[in-house]
Design an enzyme around this catalytic site. Structure first.
Site, PDB file in Angstrom:
ATOM      1  N   LYS A  58       0.822  -1.206   0.000  1.00 53.02           N
ATOM      2  CA  LYS A  58       0.000   0.000   0.000  1.00 53.02           C
ATOM      3  C   LYS A  58       0.860   1.262   0.000  1.00 53.02           C
ATOM      4  O   LYS A  58       0.345   2.363   0.188  1.00 53.02           O
ATOM      5  CB  LYS A  58      -0.934   0.006   1.207  1.00 53.02           C
ATOM      6  CG  LYS A  58      -1.788  -1.268   1.335  1.00 53.02           C
ATOM      7  CD  LYS A  58      -2.620  -1.254   2.605  1.00 53.02           C
ATOM      8  CE  LYS A  58      -3.134  -2.644   2.934  1.00 53.02           C
ATOM      9  NZ  LYS A  58      -3.805  -2.688   4.243  1.00 53.02           N
ATOM     10  N   ARG A 111      -8.266  12.976   7.595  1.00 51.40           N
ATOM     11  CA  ARG A 111      -8.003  12.468   8.947  1.00 51.40           C
ATOM     12  C   ARG A 111      -6.550  12.588   9.398  1.00 51.40           C
ATOM     13  O   ARG A 111      -6.223  12.187  10.517  1.00 51.40           O
ATOM     14  CB  ARG A 111      -8.495  11.025   9.054  1.00 51.40           C
ATOM     15  CG  ARG A 111      -9.995  10.942   9.049  1.00 51.40           C
ATOM     16  CD  ARG A 111     -10.475   9.515   9.072  1.00 51.40           C
ATOM     17  NE  ARG A 111     -10.309   8.897  10.375  1.00 51.40           N
ATOM     18  CZ  ARG A 111     -10.617   7.633  10.618  1.00 51.40           C
ATOM     19  NH1 ARG A 111     -11.061   6.864   9.652  1.00 51.40           N
ATOM     20  NH2 ARG A 111     -10.450   7.135  11.812  1.00 51.40           N
ATOM     21  N   ARG A 264     -11.346  -3.787  14.245  1.00 51.60           N
ATOM     22  CA  ARG A 264     -11.845  -3.513  12.892  1.00 51.60           C
ATOM     23  C   ARG A 264     -13.154  -4.241  12.660  1.00 51.60           C
ATOM     24  O   ARG A 264     -13.299  -5.405  13.042  1.00 51.60           O
ATOM     25  CB  ARG A 264     -10.826  -3.965  11.831  1.00 51.60           C
ATOM     26  CG  ARG A 264      -9.399  -3.492  12.056  1.00 51.60           C
ATOM     27  CD  ARG A 264      -9.240  -1.985  12.003  1.00 51.60           C
ATOM     28  NE  ARG A 264      -9.698  -1.417  10.762  1.00 51.60           N
ATOM     29  CZ  ARG A 264      -8.969  -1.324   9.671  1.00 51.60           C
ATOM     30  NH1 ARG A 264      -7.734  -1.749   9.659  1.00 51.60           N
ATOM     31  NH2 ARG A 264      -9.467  -0.795   8.590  1.00 51.60           N
TER      32      ARG A 264
END
Length: 468
Positions: A58, A111, A264
DNA sequence: CGTAGCCCCTGGAAGC
DNA sequence: TGCTTCCAGGGGCTAC
């Protein structure tokens, strides 16, 4: 937010905007976004021309002709946007690169979780962010699977947490892990050491397949995430479990369930993804007088470890600190022990007080249950928790059995005529029916005791067969 | 050592 | 309507 496919799309979308462009100016609007000194970051990049972008897992890298590299991670909300000369910076711009064609490349990050870091072309692969990463699913060969399997045998964390950690396999995030585990029919809470070599082959195969299709579809667009202006992927249309809790499973008739794994959100099919485990923790829930205790006793007779939350509460009411807390909150003057019946009168007079009591009692009960689970030996453990969902305890259980009955009032009257009316009143305030869809098993106890025993026997046998 | 849980942030949606 | 609480496509850090 982005996982491997989305970062890959970002790379494809952003490349034409910055490759062969020289950086003229950098405005750092939020210093913490840059790891290291923002002045050094800017000084090293101004005047440099971007040669290409690359991606590992990522992480997205920008390579420059002066042998400098930006390592960036978008985390949850990071995006790279092109800003035209006559446009204002967006509200969430954190770092803005001014390019030699007058356009700007803006790193937007609502964020503020995203990061950027300066590195050298020769050594960037040795930066700690990148050395930690495992293999991407596409690159995993037969011999790697054997190594992963060996490594996984020593880990007891849930397989979902193991896959979210990027150190063994990199690229999967919260959406695609749920999809991969659904495809492989593995329960997300399965301890990693119970994953077989064959499971690993399937996990790797499906990960590569799902990530590849997601890239082809342009990634998934959930909420408002876009890889670039006006660009959005379609893969969310092909997701089978993520974001679909409460809907019917595509492979069977069960309802997809939502739970929490390592903080999560996790969606899975309780029927297709059976939990294989060396131990199971089961909850029985339902209104007072529905027949929970009878079922709990059936489990006990069959050798299960059993615990009743009502008994836990009884014990708590004898504890000095609990008596004090309740006296403070309700203005009572209980001495050595909380008088359950007297307390109930207060709750009935003011139903808002029920929530206040639950706020005190539920966390304590949860703590006691956790201690009990740790200390009890049998591999099958069952806890009776009347307000399982109100107490937000359902996530700690592997399976939930709900009991309902249209004869609760009669039973309560038989049990204790004196308090029956009050308990019925409190029962009426609780909305058990709305939790039906969260149950793994529902017992309707409207007939004889024999009937109830038969129904609970059946469930006991199913649960025993789930045991490893 | 491995692991659970908290933390970094902001805003939209849902609950009251 | 306004207030509170929860949740969100990630990962690092800390206390056990």
């Amino acid at each position: 937010m982005p996982e491997l496919p989305e970062v890959e799309i970002v790379k494809q979308v952003v490349s034409p905007l910055i490759v062969n462009r020289r950086i003229e100016k950098i405005v750092v609007l939020r210093r913490q976004t840059i790891l290291g000194d923002p002045e050094v970051f800017s000084k090293n990049l101004i005047g440099a021309t971007c040669t290409h972008l690359s991606r590992i897992g990522k992480y997205l890298m920008f390579h420059f002709d002066n042998q400098k590299v930006i390592i960036s991670h978008l985390r949850m909300e990071g995006k790279f946007y092109e800003i035209l000369p006559d446009e204002k910076d967006s509200k969430y711009a954190r770092v803005v690169f001014y390019l030699d064609n007058g356009h700007r490349l803006s790193f937007d990050d609502m964020r503020c979780f995203g990061i950027m870091k300066l590195a050298d072309e020769q050594t960037y692969l040795k930066e700690k962010e990148l050395t930690k990463l495992g293999l991407e699913p596409f690159d995993i060969k037969e011999k790697d699977i054997a190594l992963i399997y060996q490594k996984s045998k020593e880990r007891k964390i849930p397989i979902k947490s193991f896959l979210l950690n990027q150190e063994t396999i990199t690229g999967l995030g919260n959406i695609y892990v749920d999809e991969v585990l659904f495809a492989t029919k593995i329960h997300p809470h399965t301890p990693t050491n119970l994953i077989t070599l064959n499971d690993w082959k399937k996990i790797v195969e499906h990960s590569a397949r799902i990530l590849t299709s997601a890239i082809k579809a342009g990634g998934s667009t959930v909420k408002s995430y876009h890889p670039g202006k006006g660009i959005s992927g379609d893969f969310q249309l092909f997701l089978k479990v993520y974001g679909k809790a409460g809907q019917k499973c595509l492979n069977c008739d069960a309802i997809l369930r939502k739970t929490v794994t390592g903080g999560r959100g996790t969606t899975y099919c309780p029927h297709c993804q059976i939990k294989r485990n060396s131990s199971l923790l089961i909850a029985i829930t339902g209104p007072a007088g529905s027949g929970k205790s009878t079922i709990l006793n059936n489990f006990k007779v069959r050798g299960f470890a059993t615990l009743s939350s009502d008994d836990v509460v009884k014990e708590l009411y004898k504890k000095e600190n609990v008596v004090r807390l309740i006296n403070e909150k309700f203005g009572t003057d209980f001495k050595n022990e909380v008088d359950k019946n007297a307390l109930r009168q207060i709750l009935i007079a003011d139903s808002k007080k029920i929530k206040e009591l639950e706020k005190i009692v539920h966390p304590l009960v949860k703590k006691e249950i956790i201690t009990w689970v740790k200390n009890s030996k049998p591999s099958l453990k069952v806890v009776e928790v009347p307000l399982l969902y109100e107490a937000k305890m359902s996530n700690m259980f592997d399976y939930v059995i709900g009991v309902i009955s249209d004869k609760t009032n009669e039973r309560l009257a038989l049990r204790d005529p004196h308090s029956a009316k009050d308990i019925q009143q409190i029962n009426a305030l609780n909305q058990f029916s709305q939790y039906k869809k969260n149950l793994d098993f529902l017992i309707e106890n409207n007939s004889s005791l024999d009937d109830l025993n038969r129904k609970s026997e059946k469930i006991i046998n199913i649960l025993k067969s789930y045991l490893n």
